[in-house]
Structures are given as structure tokens and as C-alpha cells.
Motif scaffolding. Structure first.
Motif, PDB file in Angstrom:
ATOM      1  N   LYS A  43       0.811  -1.242  -0.018  1.00  0.00           N
ATOM      2  CA  LYS A  43       0.047  -0.165   0.078  1.00  0.00           C
ATOM      3  C   LYS A  43       1.020   1.260  -0.063  1.00  0.00           C
ATOM      4  CE  LYS A  43      -3.907  -0.319   2.531  1.00  0.00           C
ATOM      5  NZ  LYS A  43      -4.728   0.046   3.611  1.00  0.00           N
ATOM      6  N   ASP A  44       2.131   1.107   0.653  1.00  0.00           N
ATOM      7  CA  ASP A  44       2.893   2.363   0.790  1.00  0.00           C
ATOM      8  C   ASP A  44       3.673   2.751  -0.532  1.00  0.00           C
ATOM      9  OD1 ASP A  44       2.411   2.516   3.444  1.00  0.00           O
ATOM     10  OD2 ASP A  44       4.163   1.254   3.808  1.00  0.00           O
ATOM     11  N   VAL A  45       3.816   1.807  -1.490  1.00  0.00           N
ATOM     12  CA  VAL A  45       4.524   1.793  -2.734  1.00  0.00           C
ATOM     13  C   VAL A  45       3.284   2.474  -3.673  1.00  0.00           C
ATOM     14  CG1 VAL A  45       5.326   0.898  -4.739  1.00  0.00           C
ATOM     15  CG2 VAL A  45       6.129   0.072  -2.492  1.00  0.00           C
ATOM     16  N   ARG A  46       1.787   1.848  -3.603  1.00  0.00           N
ATOM     17  CA  ARG A  46       0.895   2.518  -4.251  1.00  0.00           C
ATOM     18  C   ARG A  46       0.935   3.892  -3.824  1.00  0.00           C
ATOM     19  NH1 ARG A  46      -4.976   1.172  -2.895  1.00  0.00           N
ATOM     20  NH2 ARG A  46      -4.478   2.273  -1.012  1.00  0.00           N
ATOM     21  N   GLU A  47       0.635   4.554  -2.713  1.00  0.00           N
ATOM     22  CA  GLU A  47       0.515   5.697  -2.266  1.00  0.00           C
ATOM     23  C   GLU A  47       1.628   6.471  -2.860  1.00  0.00           C
ATOM     24  OE1 GLU A  47      -2.253   7.092  -0.907  1.00  0.00           O
ATOM     25  OE2 GLU A  47      -2.878   5.116  -1.068  1.00  0.00           O
ATOM     26  N   GLU A  48       2.976   6.316  -2.797  1.00  0.00           N
ATOM     27  CA  GLU A  48       4.057   6.858  -3.450  1.00  0.00           C
ATOM     28  C   GLU A  48       3.875   7.238  -4.895  1.00  0.00           C
ATOM     29  OE1 GLU A  48       8.060   5.642  -2.504  1.00  0.00           O
ATOM     30  OE2 GLU A  48       7.399   5.058  -0.357  1.00  0.00           O
ATOM     31  N   VAL A  49       3.600   6.077  -5.787  1.00  0.00           N
ATOM     32  CA  VAL A  49       3.398   6.054  -7.056  1.00  0.00           C
ATOM     33  C   VAL A  49       2.225   6.927  -7.393  1.00  0.00           C
ATOM     34  CG1 VAL A  49       2.888   5.024  -9.232  1.00  0.00           C
ATOM     35  CG2 VAL A  49       4.614   4.161  -7.449  1.00  0.00           C
ATOM     36  N   LEU A  50       1.188   6.909  -6.665  1.00  0.00           N
ATOM     37  CA  LEU A  50      -0.141   7.810  -6.787  1.00  0.00           C
ATOM     38  C   LEU A  50       0.267   9.382  -6.477  1.00  0.00           C
ATOM     39  CD1 LEU A  50      -3.050   8.329  -7.361  1.00  0.00           C
ATOM     40  CD2 LEU A  50      -3.459   7.701  -5.084  1.00  0.00           C
ATOM     41  N   ASP A  51       0.987   9.654  -5.514  1.00  0.00           N
ATOM     42  CA  ASP A  51       1.206  11.172  -5.203  1.00  0.00           C
ATOM     43  C   ASP A  51       2.142  11.554  -6.230  1.00  0.00           C
ATOM     44  OD1 ASP A  51       0.166  10.971  -2.772  1.00  0.00           O
ATOM     45  OD2 ASP A  51       2.096  10.797  -1.558  1.00  0.00           O
ATOM     46  N   PHE A  52       3.054  10.647  -6.974  1.00  0.00           N
ATOM     47  CA  PHE A  52       3.724  11.323  -8.172  1.00  0.00           C
ATOM     48  C   PHE A  52       2.911  11.454  -9.456  1.00  0.00           C
ATOM     49  CE2 PHE A  52       6.744  10.582 -11.792  1.00  0.00           C
ATOM     50  CZ  PHE A  52       7.341  11.851 -11.639  1.00  0.00           C
ATOM     51  N   ALA A  53       1.954  10.647  -9.639  1.00  0.00           N
ATOM     52  CA  ALA A  53       0.979  10.523 -10.658  1.00  0.00           C
ATOM     53  C   ALA A  53       0.047  11.833 -10.592  1.00  0.00           C
ATOM     54  CB  ALA A  53       0.210   9.539 -10.802  1.00  0.00           C
ATOM     55  N   VAL A  54      -0.402  12.330  -9.255  1.00  0.00           N
ATOM     56  CA  VAL A  54      -1.049  13.480  -9.125  1.00  0.00           C
ATOM     57  C   VAL A  54      -0.191  14.689  -9.264  1.00  0.00           C
ATOM     58  CG1 VAL A  54      -2.004  14.620  -7.261  1.00  0.00           C
ATOM     59  CG2 VAL A  54      -2.623  12.302  -7.582  1.00  0.00           C
ATOM     60  N   TYR A  55       0.967  14.586  -8.906  1.00  0.00           N
ATOM     61  CA  TYR A  55       2.009  15.746  -9.311  1.00  0.00           C
ATOM     62  C   TYR A  55       2.128  15.835 -10.669  1.00  0.00           C
ATOM     63  CZ  TYR A  55       6.571  17.967  -9.576  1.00  0.00           C
ATOM     64  OH  TYR A  55       7.616  18.754  -9.984  1.00  0.00           O
ATOM     65  N   LEU A  56       2.537  14.986 -11.390  1.00  0.00           N
ATOM     66  CA  LEU A  56       2.232  15.177 -12.994  1.00  0.00           C
ATOM     67  C   LEU A  56       1.320  15.671 -13.568  1.00  0.00           C
ATOM     68  CD1 LEU A  56       4.422  11.946 -13.933  1.00  0.00           C
ATOM     69  CD2 LEU A  56       5.195  14.168 -13.677  1.00  0.00           C
ATOM     70  N   VAL A  57      -0.009  15.313 -13.045  1.00  0.00           N
ATOM     71  CA  VAL A  57      -1.354  15.854 -13.544  1.00  0.00           C
ATOM     72  C   VAL A  57      -1.296  17.610 -13.310  1.00  0.00           C
ATOM     73  CG1 VAL A  57      -3.583  16.264 -13.235  1.00  0.00           C
ATOM     74  CG2 VAL A  57      -2.524  13.827 -13.522  1.00  0.00           C
TER      75      VAL A  57
END
Length: 73
Positions: free
Chosen positions: A36-50
């Protein structure tokens, strides 16, 4: 004796709108991840890119997929 094992996989979907495009909602899927922690890190980066490309978030979905498997000994 039968042994039941639980495995959880995590993923996400980000729905966003780009202001310089016609009214259309785009989506980005990420995963599956074992943590779950990895998912949250990648999701944060995806939101940052958007946000960096001037996009507007429409919806974020966090997905947890639970799978049970049985092993007979």
C-alpha cells in the motif's frame, strides 16, 4: 491439511481533465502493487504530474484486490 493464504494487491486510477484540450476526461491506471505504501508513493507522483501539465483532478480511486488461494499439503 488445506492452508488458505490471503494476498492483497493495490492499484489506483486517476481521472483528470486537461485545460488545453476539449472537454474530455482522461484516465491513468497504476498497479498492481504488493504494498500500500508503494501505491501511495506512485499515486502521489501521478497527481504531481497531472498538476505539472496543468490538469485538473476529477477523481482518484484507490483499489484493494483481495485474493484467497488454497494449498493442499
Amino acid at each position: 491439511m488445506e492452508k488458505i493464504t490471503k494476498k492483497t494487491r493495490y492499484s489506483y486510477i486517476v481521472y483528470y481533465h486537461l485545460s488545453n484540450r476539449p472537454a474530455r476526461v482522461h484516465s491513468h491506471f497504476g498497479g498492481p502493487f504488493d504494498s500500500k505504501d508503494v501505491r501511495e508513493e506512485v499515486l502521489d507522483f501521478a497527481v504531481y504530474l497531472v498538476n505539472q501539465v496543468g490538469g485538473e483532478l476529477v477523481q482518484v480511486r484507490r483499489i484493494e484486490e483481495i485474493c484467497y488461494t488454497s494449498d493442499e499439503n
